[in-house]
Design a protein around this motif. Structure first.
Motif, mmCIF file in Angstrom:
data_model
loop_
_atom_site.group_PDB
_atom_site.id
_atom_site.type_symbol
_atom_site.label_atom_id
_atom_site.label_comp_id
_atom_site.label_asym_id
_atom_site.label_seq_id
_atom_site.Cartn_x
_atom_site.Cartn_y
_atom_site.Cartn_z
ATOM 1 N N UNK A 105 46.472 36.307 26.579
ATOM 2 C CA UNK A 105 47.228 37.513 26.962
ATOM 3 C C UNK A 105 46.323 38.685 27.378
ATOM 4 N N UNK A 106 45.499 38.495 28.416
ATOM 5 C CA UNK A 106 44.639 39.599 28.876
ATOM 6 C C UNK A 106 45.432 40.598 29.707
ATOM 7 N N UNK A 107 44.907 41.793 29.811
ATOM 8 C CA UNK A 107 45.504 42.778 30.713
ATOM 9 C C UNK A 107 44.946 42.631 32.126
ATOM 10 N N UNK A 108 43.721 42.090 32.231
ATOM 11 C CA UNK A 108 43.068 41.948 33.528
ATOM 12 C C UNK A 108 42.235 40.674 33.541
ATOM 13 N N UNK A 109 42.306 39.956 34.652
ATOM 14 C CA UNK A 109 41.423 38.816 34.897
ATOM 15 C C UNK A 109 40.350 39.252 35.881
ATOM 16 N N UNK A 110 39.091 39.103 35.494
ATOM 17 C CA UNK A 110 37.966 39.395 36.379
ATOM 18 C C UNK A 110 37.470 38.062 36.924
ATOM 19 N N UNK A 381 31.564 45.082 39.268
ATOM 20 C CA UNK A 381 32.744 44.377 38.754
ATOM 21 C C UNK A 381 33.188 44.988 37.429
ATOM 22 N N UNK A 382 32.230 45.282 36.542
ATOM 23 C CA UNK A 382 32.582 45.952 35.290
ATOM 24 C C UNK A 382 33.175 47.329 35.549
ATOM 25 N N UNK A 383 32.563 48.090 36.475
ATOM 26 C CA UNK A 383 33.047 49.438 36.754
ATOM 27 C C UNK A 383 34.458 49.392 37.331
ATOM 28 N N UNK A 384 34.721 48.461 38.234
ATOM 29 C CA UNK A 384 36.066 48.324 38.779
ATOM 30 C C UNK A 384 37.084 47.996 37.702
ATOM 31 N N UNK A 385 36.706 47.107 36.775
ATOM 32 C CA UNK A 385 37.594 46.785 35.662
ATOM 33 C C UNK A 385 37.854 48.018 34.807
ATOM 34 N N UNK A 386 36.811 48.815 34.583
ATOM 35 C CA UNK A 386 36.970 50.043 33.819
ATOM 36 C C UNK A 386 37.890 51.030 34.545
ATOM 37 N N UNK A 387 37.759 51.113 35.862
ATOM 38 C CA UNK A 387 38.641 52.002 36.629
ATOM 39 C C UNK A 387 40.101 51.593 36.468
ATOM 40 N N UNK A 388 40.353 50.284 36.488
ATOM 41 C CA UNK A 388 41.726 49.826 36.293
ATOM 42 C C UNK A 388 42.210 50.123 34.878
ATOM 43 N N UNK A 389 41.417 49.763 33.892
ATOM 44 C CA UNK A 389 41.859 49.876 32.502
ATOM 45 C C UNK A 389 42.008 51.320 32.047
ATOM 46 N N UNK A 390 41.298 52.248 32.697
ATOM 47 C CA UNK A 390 41.418 53.661 32.340
ATOM 48 C C UNK A 390 42.434 54.387 33.217
#
Length: 430
Positions: A105-110, A381-390
């Motif tokens: 149950x992740x919120x985002x798949x990278x 990729x990490x920064x983009x994930x952080x942008x989405x999650x924040x």
């Protein structure tokens, strides 16, 4: 490159206190060089990434990566880490992907797997209600062809599902698109020419090796070149056009015109661009090896019969070439990647602008165990994930990175190992 006015490096206009922190769980698919860097960097931010699942075909590889992350954290004195778990999955199987998504149950798949697997992962995300991000666009296994149309076809389905899909969040594609969006937002009323320049001035000591997946790398380099000119694509022979360009802290390097996927989205999202090109550096020894590989048929991607077995020559070559993950320890030198843009400034006057990052192979290895080519893809990729999650990059549908606000991304990128620099009204050499 001629001297020009440099903008101070402490120029970001985004205030990080505006970020809405909300911890969340992510799945990283892929434990190669880029996946390793991304996982290392995500683990440095437990305030955002509360749980990280790393999944690939081989679970032991993911377990070894988690152990390496814990050792690196201990060395730098980081006490708090996200919860981390290894798992296995065949990313060609929607059924297996859905099983792992429903279980974790992740919120985002990278997605840091192979480009062949983009569509199966997007299908699984839609079926399971999970948001999606990748670093490279889809390509079919049987043809060296890069085009966003396959993924853009998912726009309506992601939008109706209320899910965000972020495409191409590496460096190029990725930061190159964000750089372009930043230039448009802060400097230009109309961008007219865009040249993305990618230099690897490093030395790994091998006779021949690729800096990322050999199969993908060689397919990309050996295809025909393309560039955008006055509303249409111009096709060239593979590496037919080249010239020497000067890179900061590196000097002159032979740079070859290639096609790269971000050109396709950038000319759509910034329609004032009348010419868009992509350049990459190659040494003569590398090109000689590449010509031999092509001449003897080892770059073929069709199946051949060998002693009663079907094999793909390029896949066999991949098995005998050095693993890009193993290049970092003795890698010296640095990369330099950026955008050189010309057009009209906010007042309608002519303007040239160069925005770039240089990254040391050795420093990347010391931090993550990987060389700079993996680092410059895994960190964004990490920064983009952080942008989405924040909450900074959330928009239902399928979107390329330049469609989002560049300011918070570039602020966070600079704070996480990839500082960037600007030169205004310099000689673009192009």
């Amino acid at each position: 490159m001629a001297k020009a006015a440099s903008v101070p490096d402490e120029q970001p206009r985004f205030n990080p206190t505006n970020i809405q922190i909300r911890m969340a769980k992510v799945i990283i698919i892929g434990a190669g060089g880029v996946g390793s860097v991304c996982a290392h960097k995500c683990a440095q931010h437990p305030e955002v990434f509360s749980e990280i699942v790393i999944a690939s075909r081989t679970k032991k590889k993911c377990e070894a990566l988690i152990e390496a992350i814990r050792e690196a954290a201990a060395k730098r004195g980081q006490k708090a880490l996200p919860a981390m778990e290894a798992d296995s999955v065949d990313a060609d199987s929607v059924e297996q992907l859905c099983e792992i998504f429903r279980r974790h149950k992740p919120e985002l798949v990278i997605n840091l797997a192979l480009p062949y697997q983009d569509l199966t992962i997007m299908d699984a995300c839609l079926e399971c209600g999970v948001n999606y991000m990748d670093t490279a666009n889809y390509e079919p296994r049987d043809e060296a062809h890069f085009e966003y149309s396959w993924q853009w076809a998912y726009r309506e389905r992601f939008e109706k599902a209320g899910l965000t899909a972020i495409l191409g969040c590496g460096f190029d594609p990725g930061v190159s698109g964000v750089f372009t969006a930043y230039a448009a937002k802060h400097y230009f009323s109309a961008m007219e020419t865009l040249d993305i320049v990618d230099c690897n001035a490093g030395n790994h000591g091998k006779a021949f090796a690729t800096n990322f997946n050999p199969e993908i790398n060689i397919r990309e380099i050996t295809q025909k070149g393309r560039y955008w000119q006055d509303g249409q694509w111009v096709v060239t022979g593979p590496l037919e056009i080249h010239k020497e360009l000067t890179y900061p802290n590196i000097g002159g390097r032979d740079s070859y015109l290639m096609y790269h996927e971000e050109l396709e989205s950038l000319v759509q999202n910034f329609p004032t661009i009348r010419r868009a090109r992509f350049w990459m550096t190659f040494g003569q020894e590398y090109l000689t090896h590449l010509r031999v590989i092509q001449d003897i048929g080892m770059a073929r991607i069709d199946e051949i019969d060998y002693n009663g077995q079907k094999i793909v020559p390029l896949q066999f070559l991949k098995a005998v070439l050095p693993n890009p993950q193993d290049l970092g320890e003795n890698y010296t030198g640095e990369t330099s990647i950026g955008c050189r843009i010309s057009g009209k400034d906010k007042e309608g006057k002519p303007l040239t602008y160069y925005i770039y990052n240089n990254c040391s192979h050795h420093e990347a290895y010391l931090e993550t165990g990987m060389q700079a080519v993996s680092y410059t893809t895994g960190v964004p990729a990490m920064v983009g994930a952080m942008m989405f999650l924040t909450g900074k990059w959330q928009k239902p549908g399928v979107h390329n990175v330049e469609e989002f606000d560049p300011d918070p991304f570039l602020e966070t990128l600079a704070m996480n190992g990839l500082p960037w620099h600007e030169v205004v009204n310099g000689d673009l050499e192009l």
